[in-house]
Design a protein around this motif. Sequence first.
Motif, PDB file in Angstrom:
ATOM      1  N   ILE A 226      10.964 -10.045  -3.456  1.00 58.77           N
ATOM      2  CA  ILE A 226      10.725  -8.631  -3.723  1.00 58.77           C
ATOM      3  C   ILE A 226      10.302  -7.969  -2.419  1.00 58.77           C
ATOM      4  N   LEU A 227      11.016  -6.922  -2.039  1.00 60.85           N
ATOM      5  CA  LEU A 227      10.697  -6.158  -0.843  1.00 60.85           C
ATOM      6  C   LEU A 227      10.114  -4.816  -1.259  1.00 60.85           C
ATOM      7  N   TYR A 228       9.071  -4.396  -0.534  1.00 62.10           N
ATOM      8  CA  TYR A 228       8.390  -3.129  -0.812  1.00 62.10           C
ATOM      9  C   TYR A 228       8.324  -2.272   0.447  1.00 62.10           C
ATOM     10  N   GLY A 229       8.307  -0.970   0.257  1.00 58.96           N
ATOM     11  CA  GLY A 229       8.015  -0.041   1.338  1.00 58.96           C
ATOM     12  C   GLY A 229       9.033  -0.050   2.454  1.00 58.96           C
ATOM     13  N   ASP A 230       8.531   0.121   3.685  1.00 61.61           N
ATOM     14  CA  ASP A 230       9.373   0.157   4.875  1.00 61.61           C
ATOM     15  C   ASP A 230       9.649  -1.262   5.368  1.00 61.61           C
ATOM     16  N   VAL A 231      10.901  -1.681   5.287  1.00 64.11           N
ATOM     17  CA  VAL A 231      11.291  -3.018   5.736  1.00 64.11           C
ATOM     18  C   VAL A 231      11.806  -2.864   7.159  1.00 64.11           C
ATOM     19  N   ASP A 232      10.916  -3.160   8.099  1.00 68.13           N
ATOM     20  CA  ASP A 232      11.227  -2.985   9.514  1.00 68.13           C
ATOM     21  C   ASP A 232      10.572  -4.090  10.329  1.00 68.13           C
ATOM     22  N   VAL A 233      10.503  -3.914  11.621  1.00 69.05           N
ATOM     23  CA  VAL A 233      10.007  -4.952  12.526  1.00 69.05           C
ATOM     24  C   VAL A 233       8.580  -5.397  12.173  1.00 69.05           C
TER      25      VAL A 233
ATOM     26  N   ASP B  82       0.805  -1.221   0.000  1.00 66.82           N
ATOM     27  CA  ASP B  82       0.000   0.000   0.000  1.00 66.82           C
ATOM     28  C   ASP B  82       0.835   1.267   0.000  1.00 66.82           C
ATOM     29  N   GLY B  83       2.040   1.220  -0.497  1.00 64.33           N
ATOM     30  CA  GLY B  83       2.844   2.429  -0.588  1.00 64.33           C
ATOM     31  C   GLY B  83       4.039   2.375   0.341  1.00 64.33           C
ATOM     32  N   THR B  84       3.860   2.689   1.633  1.00 64.72           N
ATOM     33  CA  THR B  84       5.006   2.691   2.532  1.00 64.72           C
ATOM     34  C   THR B  84       5.026   1.505   3.477  1.00 64.72           C
ATOM     35  N   ALA B  85       3.876   0.926   3.761  1.00 64.79           N
ATOM     36  CA  ALA B  85       3.865  -0.251   4.632  1.00 64.79           C
ATOM     37  C   ALA B  85       4.672  -1.347   3.950  1.00 64.79           C
ATOM     38  N   GLY B  86       5.508  -2.019   4.718  1.00 63.95           N
ATOM     39  CA  GLY B  86       6.362  -3.043   4.145  1.00 63.95           C
ATOM     40  C   GLY B  86       5.590  -4.237   3.638  1.00 63.95           C
TER      41      GLY B  86
ATOM     42  N   GLU C  15       8.133 -11.194  10.547  1.00 63.39           N
ATOM     43  CA  GLU C  15       7.614 -12.558  10.364  1.00 63.39           C
ATOM     44  C   GLU C  15       7.592 -12.934   8.880  1.00 63.39           C
ATOM     45  N   GLU C  16       7.188 -11.999   8.035  1.00 64.89           N
ATOM     46  CA  GLU C  16       7.176 -12.245   6.592  1.00 64.89           C
ATOM     47  C   GLU C  16       8.588 -12.468   6.055  1.00 64.89           C
ATOM     48  N   LEU C  17       9.547 -11.701   6.564  1.00 68.19           N
ATOM     49  CA  LEU C  17      10.934 -11.886   6.163  1.00 68.19           C
ATOM     50  C   LEU C  17      11.434 -13.274   6.557  1.00 68.19           C
ATOM     51  N   GLU C  18      11.068 -13.713   7.747  1.00 71.04           N
ATOM     52  CA  GLU C  18      11.470 -15.038   8.227  1.00 71.04           C
ATOM     53  C   GLU C  18      10.937 -16.130   7.301  1.00 71.04           C
ATOM     54  N   HIS C  19       9.673 -16.029   6.901  1.00 73.22           N
ATOM     55  CA  HIS C  19       9.084 -17.008   5.982  1.00 73.22           C
ATOM     56  C   HIS C  19       9.771 -16.972   4.624  1.00 73.22           C
TER      57      HIS C  19
ATOM     58  N   THR D  99      11.575   1.790   0.606  1.00 74.60           N
ATOM     59  CA  THR D  99      11.668   3.208   0.967  1.00 74.60           C
ATOM     60  C   THR D  99      12.506   3.416   2.212  1.00 74.60           C
ATOM     61  N   MET D 100      12.556   2.398   3.086  1.00 74.73           N
ATOM     62  CA  MET D 100      13.329   2.468   4.319  1.00 74.73           C
ATOM     63  C   MET D 100      13.640   1.052   4.764  1.00 74.73           C
ATOM     64  N   MET D 101      14.865   0.869   5.305  1.00 77.25           N
ATOM     65  CA  MET D 101      15.242  -0.432   5.836  1.00 77.25           C
ATOM     66  C   MET D 101      15.957  -0.195   7.157  1.00 77.25           C
ATOM     67  N   ASP D 102      15.478  -0.864   8.213  1.00 77.60           N
ATOM     68  CA  ASP D 102      16.143  -0.736   9.509  1.00 77.60           C
ATOM     69  C   ASP D 102      16.981  -1.978   9.772  1.00 77.60           C
ATOM     70  N   SER D 103      17.396  -2.142  11.015  1.00 83.52           N
ATOM     71  CA  SER D 103      18.270  -3.268  11.356  1.00 83.52           C
ATOM     72  C   SER D 103      17.619  -4.625  11.100  1.00 83.52           C
ATOM     73  N   VAL D 104      16.289  -4.696  11.171  1.00 86.56           N
ATOM     74  CA  VAL D 104      15.594  -5.956  10.879  1.00 86.56           C
ATOM     75  C   VAL D 104      15.819  -6.340   9.414  1.00 86.56           C
ATOM     76  N   GLY D 105      15.713  -5.371   8.520  1.00 86.50           N
ATOM     77  CA  GLY D 105      15.925  -5.640   7.099  1.00 86.50           C
ATOM     78  C   GLY D 105      17.359  -5.992   6.781  1.00 86.50           C
ATOM     79  N   VAL D 106      18.289  -5.268   7.372  1.00 91.10           N
ATOM     80  CA  VAL D 106      19.708  -5.553   7.145  1.00 91.10           C
ATOM     81  C   VAL D 106      20.056  -6.940   7.688  1.00 91.10           C
ATOM     82  N   SER D 107      19.539  -7.267   8.861  1.00 88.35           N
ATOM     83  CA  SER D 107      19.768  -8.595   9.443  1.00 88.35           C
ATOM     84  C   SER D 107      19.224  -9.685   8.518  1.00 88.35           C
ATOM     85  N   PHE D 108      18.083  -9.435   7.911  1.00 86.72           N
ATOM     86  CA  PHE D 108      17.503 -10.395   6.968  1.00 86.72           C
ATOM     87  C   PHE D 108      18.447 -10.623   5.789  1.00 86.72           C
TER      88      PHE D 108
END
Length: 128
Positions: free
Chosen positions: A30-37, A12-16, A41-45, A65-74
């Motif tokens: 494919i990752l979209y939007g804000d990749v954060d906490v 939906d735009g910014t929601a990951g 769960e979706e990243l884990e799957h 649009t944004m990636m925090d430590s959760v995304g980098v860890s993934f």
Amino acid sequence: MSRDHQASSQHDGTAGDVVVLSQGDHTLVILYGDVDVRVSEELEHAGRFSIDAARRTVMDVRHVTMMDSVGVSFVVRLAAGLRSAGTELELQGPSRRVAELITLVGAGELARWLPELPLEADVSAEQA
């Protein structure tokens, strides 16, 4: 192209959001939007699916649009898991900020960067 697994509902735009597809000889994440906490769960799957497939995985982060430590860890865990499975992670077209973040933590060395490709919307605009 077949859709093997869609990890979360709609983009939906910014929601990951995370989508995983099986394409010929590789898996596409494919990752979209804000990749954060909120998408952890979706990243884990997506990671488990990709590693279990034991094929080359392309991660398209052009829509991030944004990636925090959760995304980098993934990215780090997926790259390491794929290496253990005898294959590799390839990163497609991250934004400058995302590329800097991935490189800053040393994760850029774990994956191979692919040449920049135009976004689908860019291709459609060129054909019009």
